[in-house]
Design a protein around this motif. Sequence first.
Motif, PDB file in Angstrom:
ATOM      1  N   GLY A  76       0.822  -1.208   0.000  1.00 43.50           N
ATOM      2  CA  GLY A  76       0.000   0.000   0.000  1.00 43.50           C
ATOM      3  C   GLY A  76       0.857   1.259   0.000  1.00 43.50           C
ATOM      4  N   MET A  77       1.917   1.231   0.825  1.00 44.44           N
ATOM      5  CA  MET A  77       2.821   2.381   0.899  1.00 44.44           C
ATOM      6  C   MET A  77       3.553   2.576  -0.424  1.00 44.44           C
ATOM      7  SD  MET A  77       4.116   4.699   2.897  1.00 44.44           S
ATOM      8  CE  MET A  77       5.025   4.775   4.391  1.00 44.44           C
ATOM      9  N   ILE A  78       4.048   1.515  -1.008  1.00 39.72           N
ATOM     10  CA  ILE A  78       4.801   1.619  -2.263  1.00 39.72           C
ATOM     11  C   ILE A  78       3.911   2.164  -3.381  1.00 39.72           C
ATOM     12  CG2 ILE A  78       5.941   0.278  -4.086  1.00 39.72           C
ATOM     13  CD1 ILE A  78       6.990  -1.574  -1.851  1.00 39.72           C
ATOM     14  N   VAL A  79       2.736   1.578  -3.533  1.00 38.27           N
ATOM     15  CA  VAL A  79       1.847   1.970  -4.628  1.00 38.27           C
ATOM     16  C   VAL A  79       1.372   3.410  -4.449  1.00 38.27           C
ATOM     17  CG1 VAL A  79      -0.426   1.542  -5.658  1.00 38.27           C
ATOM     18  CG2 VAL A  79       1.124  -0.363  -5.201  1.00 38.27           C
ATOM     19  N   LEU A  80       0.975   3.790  -3.245  1.00 36.19           N
ATOM     20  CA  LEU A  80       0.415   5.125  -3.058  1.00 36.19           C
ATOM     21  C   LEU A  80       1.486   6.219  -3.031  1.00 36.19           C
ATOM     22  CD1 LEU A  80      -2.554   4.322  -0.700  1.00 36.19           C
ATOM     23  CD2 LEU A  80      -2.628   5.028  -3.072  1.00 36.19           C
ATOM     24  N   VAL A  81       2.718   5.915  -2.624  1.00 34.70           N
ATOM     25  CA  VAL A  81       3.791   6.907  -2.739  1.00 34.70           C
ATOM     26  C   VAL A  81       4.111   7.141  -4.214  1.00 34.70           C
ATOM     27  CG1 VAL A  81       6.260   7.288  -2.352  1.00 34.70           C
ATOM     28  CG2 VAL A  81       4.805   6.651  -0.459  1.00 34.70           C
ATOM     29  N   LEU A  82       4.151   6.066  -5.008  1.00 35.39           N
ATOM     30  CA  LEU A  82       4.370   6.239  -6.449  1.00 35.39           C
ATOM     31  C   LEU A  82       3.212   7.004  -7.097  1.00 35.39           C
ATOM     32  CD1 LEU A  82       5.890   2.790  -7.453  1.00 35.39           C
ATOM     33  CD2 LEU A  82       7.035   5.004  -7.362  1.00 35.39           C
ATOM     34  N   LEU A  83       1.998   6.722  -6.660  1.00 39.94           N
ATOM     35  CA  LEU A  83       0.854   7.467  -7.176  1.00 39.94           C
ATOM     36  C   LEU A  83       0.938   8.939  -6.763  1.00 39.94           C
ATOM     37  CD1 LEU A  83      -1.790   7.209  -8.757  1.00 39.94           C
ATOM     38  CD2 LEU A  83      -2.930   6.816  -6.571  1.00 39.94           C
ATOM     39  N   GLY A  84       1.400   9.214  -5.562  1.00 38.16           N
ATOM     40  CA  GLY A  84       1.603  10.587  -5.112  1.00 38.16           C
ATOM     41  C   GLY A  84       2.670  11.287  -5.934  1.00 38.16           C
ATOM     42  N   PHE A  85       3.738  10.579  -6.292  1.00 42.29           N
ATOM     43  CA  PHE A  85       4.792  11.148  -7.133  1.00 42.29           C
ATOM     44  C   PHE A  85       4.239  11.524  -8.505  1.00 42.29           C
ATOM     45  CE2 PHE A  85       8.168  10.712 -10.274  1.00 42.29           C
ATOM     46  CZ  PHE A  85       9.110  11.573  -9.764  1.00 42.29           C
ATOM     47  N   VAL A  86       3.483  10.617  -9.107  1.00 40.24           N
ATOM     48  CA  VAL A  86       2.897  10.877 -10.424  1.00 40.24           C
ATOM     49  C   VAL A  86       1.926  12.060 -10.347  1.00 40.24           C
ATOM     50  CG1 VAL A  86       1.360   9.920 -12.200  1.00 40.24           C
ATOM     51  CG2 VAL A  86       3.219   8.545 -11.280  1.00 40.24           C
ATOM     52  N   THR A  87       1.139  12.117  -9.287  1.00 37.31           N
ATOM     53  CA  THR A  87       0.212  13.236  -9.107  1.00 37.31           C
ATOM     54  C   THR A  87       0.966  14.547  -8.942  1.00 37.31           C
ATOM     55  OG1 THR A  87      -1.375  11.749  -8.071  1.00 37.31           O
ATOM     56  CG2 THR A  87      -1.693  14.094  -7.704  1.00 37.31           C
ATOM     57  N   GLY A  88       2.076  14.532  -8.208  1.00 36.40           N
ATOM     58  CA  GLY A  88       2.886  15.737  -8.039  1.00 36.40           C
ATOM     59  C   GLY A  88       3.463  16.225  -9.358  1.00 36.40           C
ATOM     60  N   VAL A  89       3.949  15.305 -10.178  1.00 40.79           N
ATOM     61  CA  VAL A  89       4.488  15.685 -11.488  1.00 40.79           C
ATOM     62  C   VAL A  89       3.378  16.253 -12.368  1.00 40.79           C
ATOM     63  CG1 VAL A  89       5.505  14.777 -13.620  1.00 40.79           C
ATOM     64  CG2 VAL A  89       6.424  14.078 -11.410  1.00 40.79           C
ATOM     65  N   TYR A  90       2.200  15.634 -12.314  1.00 38.98           N
ATOM     66  CA  TYR A  90       1.066  16.141 -13.103  1.00 38.98           C
ATOM     67  C   TYR A  90       0.676  17.547 -12.647  1.00 38.98           C
ATOM     68  CZ  TYR A  90      -3.628  16.776 -14.858  1.00 38.98           C
ATOM     69  OH  TYR A  90      -4.741  17.293 -15.459  1.00 38.98           O
ATOM     70  N   ASN A  91       0.640  17.780 -11.328  1.00 39.30           N
ATOM     71  CA  ASN A  91       0.297  19.109 -10.823  1.00 39.30           C
ATOM     72  C   ASN A  91       1.308  20.160 -11.270  1.00 39.30           C
ATOM     73  OD1 ASN A  91      -2.064  18.427  -9.535  1.00 39.30           O
ATOM     74  ND2 ASN A  91      -1.085  18.054  -7.564  1.00 39.30           N
ATOM     75  N   ILE A  92       2.583  19.821 -11.264  1.00 36.89           N
ATOM     76  CA  ILE A  92       3.609  20.761 -11.718  1.00 36.89           C
ATOM     77  C   ILE A  92       3.417  21.073 -13.196  1.00 36.89           C
ATOM     78  CG2 ILE A  92       6.070  20.994 -12.204  1.00 36.89           C
ATOM     79  CD1 ILE A  92       6.602  19.615  -9.562  1.00 36.89           C
ATOM     80  N   MET A  93       3.156  20.046 -13.996  1.00 33.73           N
ATOM     81  CA  MET A  93       2.943  20.270 -15.426  1.00 33.73           C
ATOM     82  C   MET A  93       1.697  21.115 -15.664  1.00 33.73           C
ATOM     83  SD  MET A  93       3.963  16.571 -16.970  1.00 33.73           S
ATOM     84  CE  MET A  93       3.406  16.992 -18.596  1.00 33.73           C
ATOM     85  N   ARG A  94       0.643  20.872 -14.904  1.00 34.58           N
ATOM     86  CA  ARG A  94      -0.608  21.608 -15.069  1.00 34.58           C
ATOM     87  C   ARG A  94      -0.435  23.073 -14.688  1.00 34.58           C
ATOM     88  NH1 ARG A  94      -4.542  22.652 -11.292  1.00 34.58           N
ATOM     89  NH2 ARG A  94      -3.458  21.271  -9.853  1.00 34.58           N
ATOM     90  N   LEU A  95       0.219  23.334 -13.565  1.00 38.11           N
ATOM     91  CA  LEU A  95       0.370  24.711 -13.103  1.00 38.11           C
ATOM     92  C   LEU A  95       1.386  25.502 -13.921  1.00 38.11           C
ATOM     93  CD1 LEU A  95       0.226  24.184  -9.256  1.00 38.11           C
ATOM     94  CD2 LEU A  95      -1.497  25.226 -10.721  1.00 38.11           C
ATOM     95  N   SER A  96       2.376  24.829 -14.486  1.00 39.47           N
ATOM     96  CA  SER A  96       3.373  25.552 -15.263  1.00 39.47           C
ATOM     97  C   SER A  96       2.986  25.679 -16.736  1.00 39.47           C
ATOM     98  CB  SER A  96       4.733  24.878 -15.141  1.00 39.47           C
ATOM     99  OG  SER A  96       4.677  23.566 -15.649  1.00 39.47           O
ATOM    100  N   GLY A  97       1.919  25.021 -17.149  1.00 36.99           N
ATOM    101  CA  GLY A  97       1.408  25.209 -18.500  1.00 36.99           C
ATOM    102  C   GLY A  97       1.912  24.212 -19.522  1.00 36.99           C
ATOM    103  N   PHE A  98       2.460  23.080 -19.093  1.00 33.87           N
ATOM    104  CA  PHE A  98       2.954  22.093 -20.046  1.00 33.87           C
ATOM    105  C   PHE A  98       1.920  21.053 -20.432  1.00 33.87           C
ATOM    106  CE2 PHE A  98       7.140  23.435 -18.426  1.00 33.87           C
ATOM    107  CZ  PHE A  98       7.703  23.751 -19.637  1.00 33.87           C
ATOM    108  N   SER A  99       0.738  21.075 -19.821  1.00 31.97           N
ATOM    109  CA  SER A  99      -0.288  20.105 -20.177  1.00 31.97           C
ATOM    110  C   SER A  99      -1.465  20.822 -20.819  1.00 31.97           C
ATOM    111  CB  SER A  99      -0.749  19.343 -18.925  1.00 31.97           C
ATOM    112  OG  SER A  99      -1.418  20.219 -18.051  1.00 31.97           O
ATOM    113  N   GLY A 100      -2.505  20.109 -21.145  1.00 28.24           N
ATOM    114  CA  GLY A 100      -3.638  20.680 -21.849  1.00 28.24           C
ATOM    115  C   GLY A 100      -4.581  21.477 -20.981  1.00 28.24           C
ATOM    116  N   THR A 101      -4.449  21.407 -19.657  1.00 26.37           N
ATOM    117  CA  THR A 101      -5.350  22.156 -18.790  1.00 26.37           C
ATOM    118  C   THR A 101      -4.735  23.473 -18.398  1.00 26.37           C
ATOM    119  OG1 THR A 101      -4.475  21.078 -16.827  1.00 26.37           O
ATOM    120  CG2 THR A 101      -6.405  20.079 -17.866  1.00 26.37           C
ATOM    121  N   ASN A 102      -5.572  24.413 -18.049  1.00 29.39           N
ATOM    122  CA  ASN A 102      -5.108  25.764 -17.716  1.00 29.39           C
ATOM    123  C   ASN A 102      -5.495  26.077 -16.280  1.00 29.39           C
ATOM    124  OD1 ASN A 102      -4.107  28.319 -17.869  1.00 29.39           O
ATOM    125  ND2 ASN A 102      -5.860  29.156 -18.965  1.00 29.39           N
ATOM    126  N   GLY A 103      -4.620  25.795 -15.368  1.00 30.23           N
ATOM    127  CA  GLY A 103      -4.873  26.111 -13.972  1.00 30.23           C
ATOM    128  C   GLY A 103      -5.826  25.123 -13.329  1.00 30.23           C
TER     129      GLY A 103
END
Length: 126
Positions: free
Chosen positions: A89-116
């Motif tokens: 549970g810890m391994i899977v959810l920490v990796l999921l948290g990492f992926v979510t963090g990278v997605y949030n950075i991409m979203r807020l900095s404008g590298f993905s298709g969403t705007n804010g």
Amino acid sequence: MSGNDTKGEGQGDRAPTDSELSARLRRLETQIDGKRPAASSDPSPRLGPSAHSSLGQAMTLSTEFIAAIIAGGILGWLCDHFLGTKPWGMIVLVLLGFVTGVYNIMRLSGFSGTNGPGGSKDRKGP
């Protein structure tokens, strides 16, 4: 170059007068004004991503990233503790948290298709 140049039109080496230069300047200003995008009619100032300082934006991005990993770790620990799935549970959810963090950075900095938060740039369709 742009069709407004007067070279080669038979004027020779004569220097233009002040009135000719003023007329040329006015003509160029009207052309520039015609090509400039119209100002928005909404008088309320909205802060966009460019309105924030670089340090503030860096702090926001790093906080989003670290918070996602910590949230994944806490949820993983709780999952392991109550469900008895140690350490998966810890391994899977920490990796999921990492992926979510990278997605949030991409979203807020404008590298993905969403705007804010919660929006998209130009989503069309239902």
